[in-house]
Motif scaffolding. Sequence first.
Motif, PDB file in Angstrom:
ATOM      1  N   PRO A   1      -0.908   4.956  -3.340  1.00 38.41           N
ATOM      2  CA  PRO A   1      -1.971   5.527  -2.502  1.00 38.41           C
ATOM      3  C   PRO A   1      -2.473   4.593  -1.405  1.00 38.41           C
ATOM      4  CG  PRO A   1      -2.773   5.018  -4.713  1.00 38.41           C
ATOM      5  CD  PRO A   1      -1.286   4.898  -4.754  1.00 38.41           C
ATOM      6  N   LEU A   2      -2.396   3.291  -1.625  1.00 38.80           N
ATOM      7  CA  LEU A   2      -2.867   2.334  -0.624  1.00 38.80           C
ATOM      8  C   LEU A   2      -1.709   1.708   0.147  1.00 38.80           C
ATOM      9  CD1 LEU A   2      -5.684   0.521  -2.658  1.00 38.80           C
ATOM     10  CD2 LEU A   2      -5.935   2.345  -0.973  1.00 38.80           C
ATOM     11  N   LYS A   3      -0.657   1.304  -0.578  1.00 44.14           N
ATOM     12  CA  LYS A   3       0.453   0.623   0.070  1.00 44.14           C
ATOM     13  C   LYS A   3       1.290   1.552   0.942  1.00 44.14           C
ATOM     14  CE  LYS A   3       0.743  -2.960  -3.484  1.00 44.14           C
ATOM     15  NZ  LYS A   3       1.585  -3.643  -4.487  1.00 44.14           N
ATOM     16  N   SER A   4       1.083   2.853   0.799  1.00 39.23           N
ATOM     17  CA  SER A   4       1.793   3.800   1.662  1.00 39.23           C
ATOM     18  C   SER A   4       1.357   3.650   3.117  1.00 39.23           C
ATOM     19  CB  SER A   4       1.540   5.235   1.190  1.00 39.23           C
ATOM     20  OG  SER A   4       0.140   5.522   1.175  1.00 39.23           O
ATOM     21  N   ALA A   5       0.239   2.949   3.347  1.00 36.24           N
ATOM     22  CA  ALA A   5      -0.231   2.710   4.719  1.00 36.24           C
ATOM     23  C   ALA A   5       0.389   1.455   5.327  1.00 36.24           C
ATOM     24  CB  ALA A   5      -1.757   2.586   4.729  1.00 36.24           C
ATOM     25  N   ARG A   6       1.219   0.760   4.581  1.00 37.85           N
ATOM     26  CA  ARG A   6       1.826  -0.456   5.103  1.00 37.85           C
ATOM     27  C   ARG A   6       2.740  -0.155   6.291  1.00 37.85           C
ATOM     28  NH1 ARG A   6       3.426  -4.086  -0.278  1.00 37.85           N
ATOM     29  NH2 ARG A   6       1.352  -5.022  -0.539  1.00 37.85           N
TER      30      ARG A   6
END
Length: 329
Positions: free
Chosen positions: A88-93
């Motif tokens: 959910p967060l690292k998909s914004a990398r």
Amino acid sequence: MSTDGIAATRPLQPRGRLRDYLAIARFDHMTKHVFILPGIVLAYVLRHPAAGIVPLHILMGLMSAVAIASANYVVNEWLDREFDAFHPLKSARTAVHRSLSGPIVYAEYGLLVLVGLGLAMQLGPLFAWTSAAFVLSGLVYNVQPVRTKDRVYLDVVSESINNPIRLMLGWTMIDAATMPPSSLLFAYWMGGAFLMAAKRLAEYRDITADGGAELLPRYRRSFGRYNAENLAVSCLLYAMLSAFFLAVFLIKYRQEYIFALPFIAALFASYFWLAMLKGSVASRPERLFRSKRLMLASFAVVASLTILTFIDMPFLNYLSAPSFVQVQP
């Protein structure tokens, strides 16, 4: 699902720009190099180097560590880009939503490694070999066929070895001819394992609470065998091992430091408490400085160790000697 299959389902991405290639080096994560500082301080306190602290050596050493850590981040983000899409967060990398060139990424990695090792060689063989181990740890953790990050428990142990490596880097900036005590290295290693296990526990709790349990093994294979219970138990094990090796070091090299153990225990407890919170910063270590509770516990540890550095307690020699109370029949 194969990574090729994942890639096929993703929409066309915009081409990466210079700032995107800089972003995957994660220079903003350099706060993690705070783990180098105890090595600098302890080498100075325990070894009393004749040359004292040489600022140029420290500056070059920190620049070398930052370059190598960034190289590890580059290969990490590039090789994880298909898996991070499920987080959910690292998909914004950057590597997930930008189309980056493989040859440019590997050239960036090679350049950072060359800069890091080039600087390291100026600080002596021991610092250079330790820096080479830092590079190797990134490859072992991220690259097939080993890729320890996919292996349950081994992922934590292999990632946390960067802690004693950083301690070694700090130590050899001050004393290039010796290594830190093995008890201290193991304490640092197990302390790092505690931090990494707590990070995974925070990730597990957050993602499963939001109904994303089925995505966890797709994000990282090791999560296929993790659950809240075995992660919490592993945190306890790593914390106890770290405390054991730390006590060995304290008693052997400066017994007065033993009085800092309660503050160190409170620091471990504060971090574990953070890992149990929803949306915890424990899952994003680069943001730990935002936790006032953790910073207060860290300050208490630093303050206690600083004070105990200048206070001698000879009676501890008597208390540490074996003794028995004899009772008259």
